[in-house]
Design an enzyme around this catalytic site. Structure first.
Site, short mmCIF file in Angstrom:
data_model
loop_
_atom_site.label_atom_id
_atom_site.label_comp_id
_atom_site.label_asym_id
_atom_site.label_seq_id
_atom_site.Cartn_x
_atom_site.Cartn_y
_atom_site.Cartn_z
N LYS A 107 0.83 -1.22 0.00
CA LYS A 107 0.00 0.00 0.00
C LYS A 107 0.86 1.26 0.00
O LYS A 107 2.03 1.25 0.36
CB LYS A 107 -0.95 -0.02 1.20
CG LYS A 107 -2.01 -1.14 1.08
CD LYS A 107 -3.39 -0.62 0.81
CE LYS A 107 -4.35 -1.71 0.36
NZ LYS A 107 -5.32 -2.10 1.37
N ARG B 266 -4.11 -10.17 4.13
CA ARG B 266 -4.37 -10.15 2.68
C ARG B 266 -3.11 -9.64 1.98
O ARG B 266 -2.75 -8.48 2.17
CB ARG B 266 -5.58 -9.25 2.39
CG ARG B 266 -6.00 -9.17 0.94
CD ARG B 266 -7.18 -8.22 0.78
NE ARG B 266 -7.65 -8.17 -0.58
CZ ARG B 266 -7.10 -7.42 -1.53
NH1 ARG B 266 -6.05 -6.66 -1.26
NH2 ARG B 266 -7.60 -7.43 -2.76
#
Ligand code: HH2
Length: 314
Positions: A248, A282
């Site tokens: 991210k 995840r």
């Protein structure tokens, strides 16, 4: 000579909590203890870190098989990028009509279902897509809008399947304008509690829910760090936590690394989330994450086995 006292751990070890979520076809998803690795399978042309790589059905299946061989315990299939608009990604991902999302998902989902019993999650905000995916063999729904589509609760209630409720604000095109928090941890916790209440009101069994702080969704750099740093506050809601920090942009902001070069930073987030009791991680890089967790877990077990018993000196 008396040995020096062992240094205090970085944080208290998470309490041993466990959950048993019911999957279709009378299977059970056990969560708790060590975290489960969820591999990301993006069937999209425009995902932020791997868009376009698995558009072809055979390429997607090969990648799914590789993630399973590498240690993924769940797979998350997504056919609509959730790449938000804003400074990092410009206009953000295009909204995908439900029939196009289904057209991208089903050929891969049906083939995978025939090959594996591993829990298959579908990452969608649309009730119609979730219904089609569940009928084609998906086991759970990962909804980054936490039931934003009024059709979704009915689909979930009818299927009785687990659902991931992720925190976000606004929609994909304007979430970057909804990052004002006086207390990001408290507000995310309260908004997740409200999502749980909404789910219950819509007929969803709360025992089938998983919560997610939504790293990168309506959060600015530091807010992501604060949320990761206080997973214990979200765990107070009593449900298993899923954490999706892989590649991210907060990692890029801290290090300058592009998405494909963020593995080390992603593993730091994995370590932190694992230590603080996250139930599902995840990730894009399954092999590296699985190896990291195997060693992390083994050291943790060895440290417990060797820790002095009450009344014994170190
Ligand atoms: N992050 C992404 C997508 N889905 N679901 C949950 N529950 N939690 C997350 O943090 C999360 C998610 C974004 O990552 P990715 O799928 O790789 O990118 P894109 O949305 O661009 O396809």
């Amino acid at each position: 000579m008396k040995a020096a006292a062992a240094p205090a751990p970085l944080a208290p070890a998470p309490a041993a909590v466990s959950w048993r979520l019911r999957l279709p076809r009378a299977r059970i998803l056990e969560l708790g203890g060590r975290p489960r690795v969820m591999g990301v399978l993006n069937l999209t042309p425009d995902s932020f870190s791997d868009g376009g790589r698995f558009l072809d059905v055979e390429a997607a299946l090969d990648h799914a098989r590789a993630m399973l061989a590498d240690g993924a315990e769940l797979l998350d299939l997504g056919a609509e990028s959730t790449r938000p608009a804003g400074r990092t990604y410009g206009t953000g991902a295009a909204t995908v009509p439900a029939d196009e999302e289904v057209r991208r998902l089903l050929p891969v989902l049906e083939r995978l279902r025939a090959e594996t019993d591993v829990p298959l999650s579908v990452d969608t905000r649309k009730g119609a897509v979730a219904r089609a995916a569940l009928a084609a063999g998906a086991d759970l729904v990962n909804d980054v809008s936490a039931l934003g589509d009024p059709e979704m609760p009915g689909v979930l209630a009818a299927a009785g399947c687990p659902v991931v409720l992720m925190h976000s604000r606004g929609n994909l095109s304007d979430m970057h304008r909804h990052t004002q928090y006086a207390d990001v941890v408290g507000e995310v916790r309260d908004e997740l509690a409200a999502a749980l209440a909404g789910a219950a009101a819509g007929g969803v069994d709360l025992a089938q829910t998983v919560l997610d702080p939504g790293i990168g969704f309506a959060k600015a750099g530091r807010q992501n760090l604060e949320l990761l740093g206080r997973l214990d506050a979200l765990a107070e809601l009593g449900r298993p936590l899923l954490v999706g920090a892989s590649r991210k942009s907060f990692i890029g902001e801290l290090t300058g690394a592009p998405p494909a070069g963020r593995l080390s930073g992603s593993l730091a987030a994995v370590a932190w989330a694992a230590w603080h009791g996250a139930a599902i991680l995840r990730v894009h890089d399954v092999a590296a994450t699985a190896q990291f967790l195997a060693v992390f877990d083994a050291i943790g077990r060895a440290s417990i086995a060797q820790s002095p018993r009450d009344g014994e000196s170190a």
